[in-house]
Design a protein around this motif. Sequence first.
Motif, PDB file in Angstrom:
ATOM      1  N   HIS A   1     -69.109 -19.535 -66.291  1.00  0.00           N
ATOM      2  CA  HIS A   1     -70.536 -19.198 -66.406  1.00  0.00           C
ATOM      3  C   HIS A   1     -70.812 -18.278 -67.589  1.00  0.00           C
ATOM      4  CE1 HIS A   1     -74.520 -19.567 -64.957  1.00  0.00           C
ATOM      5  NE2 HIS A   1     -74.240 -19.685 -63.688  1.00  0.00           N
ATOM      6  N   GLY A   2     -72.071 -17.895 -67.704  1.00  0.00           N
ATOM      7  CA  GLY A   2     -72.547 -17.116 -68.832  1.00  0.00           C
ATOM      8  C   GLY A   2     -72.541 -15.615 -68.590  1.00  0.00           C
ATOM      9  N   PHE A   3     -73.417 -14.916 -69.258  1.00  0.00           N
ATOM     10  CA  PHE A   3     -73.408 -13.458 -69.344  1.00  0.00           C
ATOM     11  C   PHE A   3     -73.500 -12.815 -67.962  1.00  0.00           C
ATOM     12  CE2 PHE A   3     -74.896  -9.214 -70.259  1.00  0.00           C
ATOM     13  CZ  PHE A   3     -74.263  -8.902 -71.453  1.00  0.00           C
TER      14      PHE A   3
ATOM     15  N   TRP B   1     -66.741 -26.877 -70.639  1.00  0.00           N
ATOM     16  CA  TRP B   1     -68.173 -26.777 -70.312  1.00  0.00           C
ATOM     17  C   TRP B   1     -68.511 -25.300 -70.214  1.00  0.00           C
ATOM     18  CZ3 TRP B   1     -71.567 -24.609 -66.993  1.00  0.00           C
ATOM     19  CH2 TRP B   1     -72.768 -25.257 -66.689  1.00  0.00           C
ATOM     20  N   GLY B   2     -69.596 -24.910 -70.866  1.00  0.00           N
ATOM     21  CA  GLY B   2     -70.050 -23.534 -70.777  1.00  0.00           C
ATOM     22  C   GLY B   2     -71.553 -23.465 -70.769  1.00  0.00           C
ATOM     23  N   SER B   3     -72.097 -22.387 -70.213  1.00  0.00           N
ATOM     24  CA  SER B   3     -73.541 -22.219 -70.112  1.00  0.00           C
ATOM     25  C   SER B   3     -73.947 -20.862 -70.658  1.00  0.00           C
ATOM     26  CB  SER B   3     -73.977 -22.344 -68.643  1.00  0.00           C
ATOM     27  OG  SER B   3     -75.378 -22.429 -68.530  1.00  0.00           O
TER      28      SER B   3
ATOM     29  N   GLN C   1     -69.081 -19.775 -76.234  1.00  0.00           N
ATOM     30  CA  GLN C   1     -67.619 -19.701 -76.235  1.00  0.00           C
ATOM     31  C   GLN C   1     -66.983 -21.087 -76.324  1.00  0.00           C
ATOM     32  OE1 GLN C   1     -66.980 -17.362 -72.691  1.00  0.00           O
ATOM     33  NE2 GLN C   1     -68.294 -15.748 -73.525  1.00  0.00           N
ATOM     34  N   VAL C   2     -67.555 -22.080 -75.628  1.00  0.00           N
ATOM     35  CA  VAL C   2     -66.959 -23.420 -75.711  1.00  0.00           C
ATOM     36  C   VAL C   2     -67.187 -24.041 -77.086  1.00  0.00           C
ATOM     37  CG1 VAL C   2     -67.093 -23.796 -73.231  1.00  0.00           C
ATOM     38  CG2 VAL C   2     -68.948 -24.646 -74.684  1.00  0.00           C
ATOM     39  N   LEU C   3     -68.255 -23.650 -77.775  1.00  0.00           N
ATOM     40  CA  LEU C   3     -68.446 -24.116 -79.151  1.00  0.00           C
ATOM     41  C   LEU C   3     -67.338 -23.577 -80.053  1.00  0.00           C
ATOM     42  CD1 LEU C   3     -72.324 -23.663 -79.510  1.00  0.00           C
ATOM     43  CD2 LEU C   3     -71.075 -25.783 -79.068  1.00  0.00           C
ATOM     44  N   VAL C   4     -66.924 -22.355 -79.810  1.00  0.00           N
ATOM     45  CA  VAL C   4     -65.843 -21.752 -80.597  1.00  0.00           C
ATOM     46  C   VAL C   4     -64.509 -22.406 -80.248  1.00  0.00           C
ATOM     47  CG1 VAL C   4     -64.582 -19.622 -81.043  1.00  0.00           C
ATOM     48  CG2 VAL C   4     -67.079 -19.565 -80.859  1.00  0.00           C
ATOM     49  N   VAL C   5     -64.198 -22.476 -78.966  1.00  0.00           N
ATOM     50  CA  VAL C   5     -62.909 -23.033 -78.541  1.00  0.00           C
ATOM     51  C   VAL C   5     -62.802 -24.501 -78.938  1.00  0.00           C
ATOM     52  CG1 VAL C   5     -61.440 -23.547 -76.558  1.00  0.00           C
ATOM     53  CG2 VAL C   5     -62.692 -21.377 -76.661  1.00  0.00           C
TER      54      VAL C   5
ATOM     55  N   VAL D   1     -63.779 -33.062 -75.317  1.00  0.00           N
ATOM     56  CA  VAL D   1     -65.225 -33.085 -75.123  1.00  0.00           C
ATOM     57  C   VAL D   1     -65.705 -31.643 -74.992  1.00  0.00           C
ATOM     58  CG1 VAL D   1     -67.147 -33.763 -73.628  1.00  0.00           C
ATOM     59  CG2 VAL D   1     -65.258 -35.322 -73.937  1.00  0.00           C
ATOM     60  N   VAL D   2     -66.864 -31.342 -75.610  1.00  0.00           N
ATOM     61  CA  VAL D   2     -67.493 -30.031 -75.479  1.00  0.00           C
ATOM     62  C   VAL D   2     -68.905 -30.230 -74.937  1.00  0.00           C
ATOM     63  CG1 VAL D   2     -68.285 -27.959 -76.674  1.00  0.00           C
ATOM     64  CG2 VAL D   2     -66.184 -29.098 -77.420  1.00  0.00           C
ATOM     65  N   ILE D   3     -69.219 -29.535 -73.842  1.00  0.00           N
ATOM     66  CA  ILE D   3     -70.589 -29.525 -73.314  1.00  0.00           C
ATOM     67  C   ILE D   3     -71.078 -28.089 -73.286  1.00  0.00           C
ATOM     68  CG2 ILE D   3     -72.081 -29.980 -71.344  1.00  0.00           C
ATOM     69  CD1 ILE D   3     -70.368 -32.333 -70.628  1.00  0.00           C
ATOM     70  N   ALA D   4     -72.170 -27.844 -74.001  1.00  0.00           N
ATOM     71  CA  ALA D   4     -72.757 -26.509 -74.092  1.00  0.00           C
ATOM     72  C   ALA D   4     -74.157 -26.561 -73.506  1.00  0.00           C
ATOM     73  CB  ALA D   4     -72.797 -26.038 -75.547  1.00  0.00           C
ATOM     74  N   ASN D   5     -74.363 -25.855 -72.409  1.00  0.00           N
ATOM     75  CA  ASN D   5     -75.635 -25.855 -71.688  1.00  0.00           C
ATOM     76  C   ASN D   5     -76.430 -24.598 -72.038  1.00  0.00           C
ATOM     77  OD1 ASN D   5     -77.427 -26.847 -69.473  1.00  0.00           O
ATOM     78  ND2 ASN D   5     -76.831 -24.904 -68.538  1.00  0.00           N
ATOM     79  N   ALA D   6     -77.633 -24.793 -72.582  1.00  0.00           N
ATOM     80  CA  ALA D   6     -78.476 -23.659 -72.986  1.00  0.00           C
ATOM     81  C   ALA D   6     -77.654 -22.614 -73.724  1.00  0.00           C
ATOM     82  CB  ALA D   6     -79.176 -23.043 -71.774  1.00  0.00           C
ATOM     83  N   PRO D   7     -76.920 -23.020 -74.776  1.00  0.00           N
ATOM     84  CA  PRO D   7     -75.890 -22.143 -75.331  1.00  0.00           C
ATOM     85  C   PRO D   7     -76.406 -21.071 -76.278  1.00  0.00           C
ATOM     86  CG  PRO D   7     -75.963 -24.175 -76.575  1.00  0.00           C
ATOM     87  CD  PRO D   7     -76.930 -24.345 -75.424  1.00  0.00           C
ATOM     88  N   PHE D   8     -75.719 -19.934 -76.262  1.00  0.00           N
ATOM     89  CA  PHE D   8     -75.778 -18.986 -77.376  1.00  0.00           C
ATOM     90  C   PHE D   8     -75.071 -19.682 -78.532  1.00  0.00           C
ATOM     91  CE2 PHE D   8     -72.891 -15.611 -79.286  1.00  0.00           C
ATOM     92  CZ  PHE D   8     -73.781 -15.252 -80.277  1.00  0.00           C
ATOM     93  N   SER D   9     -75.839 -20.238 -79.445  1.00  0.00           N
ATOM     94  CA  SER D   9     -75.267 -21.159 -80.428  1.00  0.00           C
ATOM     95  C   SER D   9     -75.150 -20.578 -81.823  1.00  0.00           C
ATOM     96  CB  SER D   9     -76.096 -22.447 -80.482  1.00  0.00           C
ATOM     97  OG  SER D   9     -77.451 -22.156 -80.718  1.00  0.00           O
ATOM     98  N   GLY D  10     -75.463 -19.314 -81.992  1.00  0.00           N
ATOM     99  CA  GLY D  10     -75.304 -18.702 -83.305  1.00  0.00           C
ATOM    100  C   GLY D  10     -76.124 -17.439 -83.438  1.00  0.00           C
TER     101      GLY D  10
END
Length: 313
Positions: free
Chosen positions: A49-51, A122-124, A130-134, A143-152
Motif C-alpha cells: 500500500h501507499g503512504f 503493483w503499488g498504489s 516505488q513500483v515505477l522505480v523498481v 509487469v508494472v501496475i501503478a494505481n494513482a501513483p506518485f509519479s514524479g
Amino acid sequence: MSTDSTTSTDSGCTVMPVDFAGAHGTRLRGDLYLPSGGGSPYPGLVMAHGFSATRRMGLPGFARCFAAAGIAVLLYDHRNLGESEGEPRQLINPWAQARDYRYALTWLGQRPEVDANRLGIWGSSYSGGQVLVVGAIDDRVKVVIANAPFSGISKDALPAAEADERFEAMRRGLEDESGSGPADAGDVIGPMAVVDENGGPAFLPQPESAQWFLNVGGEPDSGWQNTFTLQSMGGETVFDPGVCVPRIAPTPLLMVVASEDRLAPTDIAITTYSRAGQPKRLELLDGDHFVDYQGPAFDKASATMREFLLEHL
C-alpha cells in the motif's frame, strides 16, 4: 514463512498469512492469495500500500480479484507499519520500501506454486511511485501496475544527461546494502499526523484524505495509526519516479490515474505516462485519489488491471 489456522478459502482463492525477511532480516508480514484449483505454477504479483496505509485498507478486494483469475498474490505491510516488524514504528522511507519490494519478489519467486519468470509488481499512491522505480531497475519484473501513483516530482522533464545521472544515482541508492545508504540513513521529519483529526496540522490536508484514512483506517483490524515520520525523501539522492518511467519499457506498464487527484497530481501522472515506452496503458477514472478502492470505480479499475496482468504475465 509461517501459516496458521486463519488460512481461508473464498472468492476463488485460498488466503494464508505469511512472513518473510526484508532487508537486514526485518520480518515483513502479509497474506498469500493462491488461486483455487490446479494450474500451478502460477504467475505472481507483489502488492503493497501507499503512504502510512496497511494492506487491509482497500487492497484485499484487488488481491482476490487477481487470485481468482489465476495469479498468486503476495500482499504485505511495509516495514515499520501494520503487522510488519521494523523500528522505529511508523517510520516511512521510500528507499527502504522500494528495496523490500525486491525482497518480496525473491520470496514469491521461490514459492513452489509460483513461476519465477512471470512476476509483476503493483503499488498504489506512494508505493505506486516505488513500483515505477523498481520496474525500471529490476529485470525480474514483467509487469508494472501503478494505481494513482506518485509519479514524479515535477511534470517538467530533466535534461537527458541530468536524468541519466539521477537514474543511476537512484539505482545505486536502491542497491546499497551498506547500512549507510538512503534506505537506511538520512534526515527525518516528523512526527506529525497523516491527516487532520483534531484540527491540527497534517501531512495530507485534503478533506478526501481525512475522510478515507479516518474511515478505512478506523476499522478495528486495519492496524493504521494517524502518525508518521518520513526519512530520505530528498538529500543527495532524490527519490524521483519520473526519471524511471521512460526506462521501464519494454516491461508493460499500466497506470490508473484519477481525474481529480490532488495528492498525486493528475497532470504530473499523465505527463509522466506520456514519456513511457510501449507497451503501456493509461486508465483514467473520474474522481479523487481514493475513488477506486470501492464501488463502480473499483470494479472498472480491478477489471482493467486483471486483464492487463493476464495479457502480459
